[in-house]
Design a protein around this motif. Structure first.
Motif, mmCIF file in Angstrom:
data_model
loop_
_atom_site.group_PDB
_atom_site.id
_atom_site.type_symbol
_atom_site.label_atom_id
_atom_site.label_comp_id
_atom_site.label_asym_id
_atom_site.label_seq_id
_atom_site.Cartn_x
_atom_site.Cartn_y
_atom_site.Cartn_z
ATOM 1 N N TYR A 55 106.094 -5.449 -48.940
ATOM 2 C CA TYR A 55 106.719 -6.685 -49.376
ATOM 3 C C TYR A 55 106.619 -7.708 -48.238
ATOM 4 C CZ TYR A 55 110.280 -9.959 -50.950
ATOM 5 O OH TYR A 55 110.934 -11.099 -51.333
ATOM 6 N N PRO A 56 106.253 -8.973 -48.465
ATOM 7 C CA PRO A 56 106.174 -9.662 -49.753
ATOM 8 C C PRO A 56 104.757 -9.773 -50.318
ATOM 9 C CG PRO A 56 106.194 -11.268 -48.003
ATOM 10 C CD PRO A 56 106.158 -9.922 -47.345
ATOM 11 N N ILE A 57 103.869 -8.811 -50.055
ATOM 12 C CA ILE A 57 102.526 -8.857 -50.630
ATOM 13 C C ILE A 57 102.621 -8.622 -52.137
ATOM 14 C CG2 ILE A 57 100.270 -7.728 -50.658
ATOM 15 C CD1 ILE A 57 100.747 -7.012 -47.701
ATOM 16 N N ARG A 58 102.067 -9.526 -52.911
ATOM 17 C CA ARG A 58 102.178 -9.421 -54.363
ATOM 18 C C ARG A 58 101.234 -8.352 -54.897
ATOM 19 N NH1 ARG A 58 100.868 -14.690 -57.451
ATOM 20 N NH2 ARG A 58 98.749 -13.845 -57.681
ATOM 21 N N THR A 59 101.796 -7.444 -55.695
ATOM 22 C CA THR A 59 101.006 -6.372 -56.290
ATOM 23 C C THR A 59 101.081 -6.459 -57.808
ATOM 24 O OG1 THR A 59 101.481 -4.944 -54.403
ATOM 25 C CG2 THR A 59 100.684 -3.874 -56.392
ATOM 26 N N GLU A 60 99.919 -6.495 -58.444
ATOM 27 C CA GLU A 60 99.839 -6.607 -59.894
ATOM 28 C C GLU A 60 99.447 -5.270 -60.506
ATOM 29 O OE1 GLU A 60 98.248 -11.244 -59.603
ATOM 30 O OE2 GLU A 60 96.883 -9.645 -60.198
ATOM 31 N N SER A 61 99.722 -5.107 -61.782
ATOM 32 C CA SER A 61 99.288 -3.920 -62.510
ATOM 33 C C SER A 61 97.979 -4.231 -63.225
ATOM 34 C CB SER A 61 100.350 -3.499 -63.529
ATOM 35 O OG SER A 61 100.474 -4.478 -64.545
ATOM 36 N N PHE A 62 97.272 -3.183 -63.649
ATOM 37 C CA PHE A 62 95.986 -3.395 -64.304
ATOM 38 C C PHE A 62 96.136 -4.115 -65.648
ATOM 39 C CE2 PHE A 62 94.773 0.202 -61.495
ATOM 40 C CZ PHE A 62 93.728 -0.431 -60.823
ATOM 41 N N SER A 63 97.326 -4.069 -66.213
ATOM 42 C CA SER A 63 97.559 -4.750 -67.495
ATOM 43 C C SER A 63 97.992 -6.198 -67.312
ATOM 44 C CB SER A 63 98.635 -3.991 -68.291
ATOM 45 O OG SER A 63 99.855 -3.958 -67.566
ATOM 46 N N LEU A 67 92.758 -12.291 -61.819
ATOM 47 C CA LEU A 67 91.563 -12.281 -60.976
ATOM 48 C C LEU A 67 90.962 -13.687 -60.924
ATOM 49 C CD1 LEU A 67 89.867 -8.968 -62.185
ATOM 50 C CD2 LEU A 67 91.674 -9.306 -60.490
ATOM 51 N N LYS A 68 90.610 -14.096 -59.696
ATOM 52 C CA LYS A 68 90.094 -15.446 -59.498
ATOM 53 C C LYS A 68 88.809 -15.425 -58.683
ATOM 54 C CE LYS A 68 94.794 -17.366 -59.422
ATOM 55 N NZ LYS A 68 95.779 -18.173 -58.649
ATOM 56 N N LYS A 69 87.989 -16.413 -58.916
ATOM 57 C CA LYS A 69 86.725 -16.517 -58.199
ATOM 58 C C LYS A 69 86.940 -16.759 -56.710
ATOM 59 C CE LYS A 69 82.318 -19.013 -58.204
ATOM 60 N NZ LYS A 69 81.519 -20.096 -58.847
ATOM 61 N N CYS A 70 88.060 -17.384 -56.351
ATOM 62 C CA CYS A 70 88.296 -17.759 -54.954
ATOM 63 C C CYS A 70 88.684 -16.579 -54.077
ATOM 64 C CB CYS A 70 89.375 -18.835 -54.864
ATOM 65 S SG CYS A 70 90.990 -18.330 -55.510
ATOM 66 N N SER A 83 86.686 0.016 -64.053
ATOM 67 C CA SER A 83 86.303 -1.111 -64.909
ATOM 68 C C SER A 83 86.583 -2.451 -64.240
ATOM 69 C CB SER A 83 87.036 -1.026 -66.249
ATOM 70 O OG SER A 83 88.440 -1.031 -66.066
ATOM 71 N N VAL A 84 87.632 -2.524 -63.412
ATOM 72 C CA VAL A 84 87.932 -3.769 -62.704
ATOM 73 C C VAL A 84 86.809 -4.110 -61.728
ATOM 74 C CG1 VAL A 84 89.480 -4.867 -61.040
ATOM 75 C CG2 VAL A 84 90.420 -3.578 -62.952
ATOM 76 N N THR A 85 86.311 -3.095 -61.036
ATOM 77 C CA THR A 85 85.204 -3.310 -60.107
ATOM 78 C C THR A 85 83.957 -3.777 -60.858
ATOM 79 O OG1 THR A 85 86.072 -1.606 -58.638
ATOM 80 C CG2 THR A 85 83.773 -2.229 -58.340
ATOM 81 N N LYS A 86 83.700 -3.167 -61.987
ATOM 82 C CA LYS A 86 82.540 -3.574 -62.791
ATOM 83 C C LYS A 86 82.672 -5.018 -63.260
ATOM 84 C CE LYS A 86 81.537 1.158 -64.285
ATOM 85 N NZ LYS A 86 81.488 2.115 -65.412
ATOM 86 N N TYR A 87 83.908 -5.414 -63.574
ATOM 87 C CA TYR A 87 84.146 -6.795 -63.986
ATOM 88 C C TYR A 87 83.893 -7.760 -62.826
ATOM 89 C CZ TYR A 87 86.598 -11.016 -65.458
ATOM 90 O OH TYR A 87 86.922 -12.317 -65.763
ATOM 91 N N ILE A 88 84.394 -7.408 -61.638
ATOM 92 C CA ILE A 88 84.189 -8.235 -60.447
ATOM 93 C C ILE A 88 82.699 -8.401 -60.167
ATOM 94 C CG2 ILE A 88 84.489 -8.242 -57.925
ATOM 95 C CD1 ILE A 88 87.241 -6.880 -58.458
#
Length: 422
Positions: A55-63, A67-70, A83-88
C-alpha cells in the motif's frame, strides 16, 4: 520482446506489473515506487502475505483491469502465457518480462545473486542486512533501496530464470533435485546450476552440498576439502579465525550465514561490522516465524521440499530438544509430492504427530483430485480439519509447525488468533 517507446513524466515512469502479488514482483513494485515511479498492477483477488506493505500501490483484479498504452508493462514469470500478456502483445504495448526488466533497470549495478534449492530468501535477507546500503530484492516480498552500487537478488532456478543473469558474485547454497515438472532429471537440474556458476564472475558454493568445482568457484563447508572451512556450535560460527554469534540457532542458518559472509568479505566488509549487523538480523516473513502463546510455540515456515522439512525438524531439535513436535504440512505441487512421496513420508514421520493440509496446486499444473487422494493415502497421515484443530488447542508444552509454500499461512494465522483468545 520488442520495445517501442518508454513513457516518461520527467524522470518518472508508469509501470504496470502483471502478477504483482508474487514475491518477486511485489518486492520490485515497492522498489520502483520508492524510486519515485508510478506503479500499478494486476493479480488474482486472493490476499497474499506479500501484499502487507505494498500500500498505496494500486492493485487491480483480472476482472477489473484498466490497461493503457502509456504503461510500461512488466510480466511476471508465472504469467508469460496468460491471456493478459497475449493482449498486451497484440496491442503492441511496451513490455518486458521480469528477468529482462531486471537486466535493463539494474544494468549499472554490481549484482550479487543467491541461488539454491532452499535457503535463498533467508540468505538474501542476511546479505541485505550485512550490506544495508545495497538495493535488495528479497523473496518474501520485502526489499531495500540503497545508495551503493550493490544489487542483491534472490535468483530462482525454476524454468532456468536465473540463467538470464550474469552476476559479479553468485551463491549456490545447495542443489537438491526439485521442480520436477520442468527439470526432467536430476542431471538436468544440476547442469543448470553449473551453467549459472559459469556465468558468474565469482561463484561461492556450499561444497558440502554440491560437488562442482572450477577456477571461479570458492567452496565452503564443514568438510576439510573445502576452500573455506567453518565450525558450528549452538548459534556460534567460527570461520577464518573469527567467531560470529548468530541471532538464530540452527545449522541450516549457519550455512546460509557463511555463504553471505564470504560474499561481503569479497566486497571488503570488516568482520567487526559483520558481527554487529548479523546480531540484528531478523528472519524473513514465513521463515521460522515464531509465536509463543501459553505453553505452545507456533512456527510458520515456507518449507515444502523434503530436505527443507528435514532442516526445520533438525532446527527444532537443536533449539527445543525433546519437546513434543507437531507438524501440519501443505504439499506444494502434485508433481513434487508424487516424485518425492517416500522422502516426505520419512521426514514427516519424524514428528511426534503430523497432519496434512490441502495440497496447494500450482497454476502450472492441472489439479488431479484422484491422484492427490491416492498420494495422501500413501502418506498415511490424518487430514487437518476443524475437529483436529480443536483438539490441538488443548495440548500443552508442544511445538505446532505450519509448513508449506501455499496458503497454509492463513491456517496458521487463524490458529494463532483462536488460541490467543482462549
Amino acid at each position: 520482446m520488442k520495445i517501442f517507446s518508454i513513457v516518461l513524466i520527467g524522470d518518472t515512469m508508469l509501470f504496470y506489473l502483471v502478477g504483482i502479488k508474487g514475491s518477486a514482483l511485489s518486492a520490485l513494485a515497492k522498489i520502483l515506487s520508492e524510486q519515485g515511479h508510478i506503479v500499478r498492477g494486476v493479480d488474482v483477488e486472493e490476499d497474499f502475505y506479500t501484499m502487507n506493505s505494498i500500500y498505496p500501490i494500486r492493485t487491480e483484479s483480472f476482472s477489473n483491469m484498466q490497461l493503457k498504452k502509456c504503461y510500461f508493462y512488466i510480466i511476471g514469470n508465472a504469467f508469460i502465457n496468460h491471456s493478459v500478456t497475449k493482449y498486451i502483445q497484440s496491442m503492441v504495448y511496451t513490455y518486458m518480462t521480469y528477468p529482462q526488466f531486471l537486466n535493463y533497470h539494474f544494468n549499472n549495478k554490481q549484482w550479487i545473486c543467491v541461488s539454491g534449492t532452499s535457503g535463498k530468501t533467508t540468505t538474501t535477507k542476511m546479505l541485505a542486512t550485512l550490506l544495508p546500503n545495497s538495493t535488495s530484492l528479497i523473496g518474501d516480498g520485502s526489499y531495500q533501496v540503497g545508495t551503493k552500487k550493490d544489487f542483491i537478488l534472490e535468483s530462482c532456478e525454476y524454468r532456468n530464470t536465473f540463467l538470464n543473469y550474469h552476476p559479479y558474485i553468485s551463491l549456490i547454497l545447495n542443489v537438491n533435485y526439485d521442480h520436477v515438472d520442468f527439470f526432467k532429471t536430476k542431471e538436468d537440474y544440476e547442469k543448470s546450476f553449473i551453467q549459472f556458476a559459469k556465468q558468474s564472475n565469482i561463484c561461492i558454493v556450499n561444497g558440502d552440498e554440491f560437488s562442482y568445482r572450477a577456477d571461479n568457484v570458492i567452496t565452503y563447508g564443514r568438510n576439510e576439502d573445502n576452500d573455506v572451512v567453518f565450525t558450528y556450535d549452538k548459534g556460534k560460527v567460527t570461520i577464518l579465525r573469527k567467531i560470529f554469534e548468530l541471532s538464530i540457532v540452527g545449522l541450516k542458518y549457519a550455512y546460509d550465514f557463511v555463504g553471505a559472509y564470504l560474499a561481503v568479505k569479497l566486497l571488503n566488509e570488516r568482520d567487526s561490522v559483520v558481527q554487529t549487523r548479523i546480531k540484528n538480523f531478523v528472519m524473513p516473513k514465513r521463515r521460522f516465524e515464531k509465536t509463543e502463546i501459553g505453553s505452545q510455540i507456533i512456527i510458520s515456515d515456507y518449507a515444502h521440499h523434503p530436505q527443507e522439512v528435514e532442516a526445520i525438524y533438525e532446527t527444532l531439535c537443536e533449539q527445543y530438544g525433546s519437546m513434543r513436535k507437531i507438524c501440519i504440512f501443505e504439499p506444494h505441487t502434485i508433481s513434487r509430492l508424487q516424485c518425492f512421496i517416500k522422502d516426505y513420508k520419512k521426514v514427516l514421520g519424524q514428528f511426534d504427530e503430523c497432519y496434512l493440509y490441502g495440497l496447494f496446486s500450482s497454476a502450472r499444473e492441472k489439479h488431479n483430485i484422484v491422484l492427490e487422494k491416492s498420494l495422501y493415502k500413501e502418506l498415511g497421515f490424518q487430514v487437518y480439519d476443524y475437529h483436529l484443530k480443536q483438539s490441538l488447542y488443548k495440548k500443552e508444552n508442544v511445538i505446532i509447525c505450519f509448513l508449506g509454500a501455499g496458503t497454509i499461512d492463513r491456517a496458521c494465522e487463524e490458529y494463532r488468533k483462536e488460541l490467543f483468545k482462549r
